[in-house]
Motif scaffolding. Sequence first.
Motif, PDB file in Angstrom:
ATOM      1  N   ALA A  22      28.885 -13.294   9.943  1.00 31.74           N
ATOM      2  CA  ALA A  22      28.495 -14.658   9.568  1.00 31.74           C
ATOM      3  C   ALA A  22      29.136 -15.685  10.503  1.00 31.74           C
ATOM      4  CB  ALA A  22      28.903 -14.933   8.124  1.00 31.74           C
ATOM      5  N   ALA A  23      30.398 -15.435  10.862  1.00 30.92           N
ATOM      6  CA  ALA A  23      31.097 -16.359  11.761  1.00 30.92           C
ATOM      7  C   ALA A  23      30.507 -16.318  13.168  1.00 30.92           C
ATOM      8  CB  ALA A  23      32.583 -16.013  11.805  1.00 30.92           C
ATOM      9  N   GLY A  79      28.741  -8.863   7.049  1.00 28.76           N
ATOM     10  CA  GLY A  79      30.087  -9.199   6.604  1.00 28.76           C
ATOM     11  C   GLY A  79      30.520 -10.591   7.038  1.00 28.76           C
ATOM     12  N   THR A  80      31.791 -10.876   6.832  1.00 30.93           N
ATOM     13  CA  THR A  80      32.322 -12.213   7.140  1.00 30.93           C
ATOM     14  C   THR A  80      32.310 -12.506   8.627  1.00 30.93           C
ATOM     15  OG1 THR A  80      34.585 -11.335   7.218  1.00 30.93           O
ATOM     16  CG2 THR A  80      33.807 -12.165   5.097  1.00 30.93           C
ATOM     17  N   THR A  81      32.691 -11.505   9.436  1.00 31.31           N
ATOM     18  CA  THR A  81      32.752 -11.730  10.884  1.00 31.31           C
ATOM     19  C   THR A  81      31.362 -11.966  11.455  1.00 31.31           C
ATOM     20  OG1 THR A  81      34.674 -10.269  10.962  1.00 31.31           O
ATOM     21  CG2 THR A  81      33.652 -10.846  13.056  1.00 31.31           C
TER      22      THR A  81
END
Length: 293
Positions: free
Chosen positions: A255-256, A251-253
């Motif tokens: 990736a961060a 997910g996005t987190t």
Amino acid sequence: MTQLSTSGVMPEIGTLRLCFYGAGSMAEAIVRGLLDRGLTIPDKIGMMNRQNAERLDELSGRYGIITAADEASKQSMLQKADLIFLAMKPKDAAEAIKLLRSSIRADQIIVSLVAGMSIDTIESLLQKKTAVIRTMPNTSSTIGLGATGISFSSSVTEGQRLLADQMFQSIGLTAVVEEPMLDVVTGISGSGPAYIYYVMEAMIEAGRKLGLSEETARELTVQTVLGSAHMVRATNETPADLRRKVTSPNGTTQAAIETLDAHHFTQAIIAAVSRAAERAGEMGTEIERVAKS
């Protein structure tokens, strides 16, 4: 003047006379905390500084405390005090403490807010063994959400330790540590607010660069940091566990976080805290050298 207990019984704060030698923001934070909690009354609090009478008038008007501007009033305030808070700037501390030698009684408690100045240095400057409470508050103390490290000289009784803890809990959380660990406290909580502000600066800048208005990026960042801190406190879960709950696979987190890891984020924070603690020790050594020269 109240006879301070030399036993393990904690004296009542409200019966003691407090003298703040220094009138900066940290001294004001402690005064506000003590008064807001109803632990003492304005008539029991005295404040003095080197020469800024305007600042003393401001604090007297705001809190109703007693102030001393001329030398005779300062000496009287010091001699009548049960607790003397060393709240002057580090560069002025050694000379100011030397001037206290003739005013300090054996039964008074010295509470130091002076960053980097050791208990040994304070006792050396006073030329006597006395009850010294050394503290390391942080700037969040000014809004009652501080974190304060506390260490004690060998002369401090159990009752006086409890007294110190109660006083500094009026401006936030306290942690009693051995004196060498105060440098670590400095690295984590003393300098720590600046690390969080730095991260917030970067988040706001990222939002702005990606198209948000400055105001929207700021509001979102502030609320995110506030909510995250409250989540840790309210759930009693570890930051690592809470982070994992937010991080969905692919997910996005995730990736961060992977991007932060690629830039050695954790190692950078550890190195920053370590360097701040190391610098605190260096400053303490320099203060001691100047004080004893």
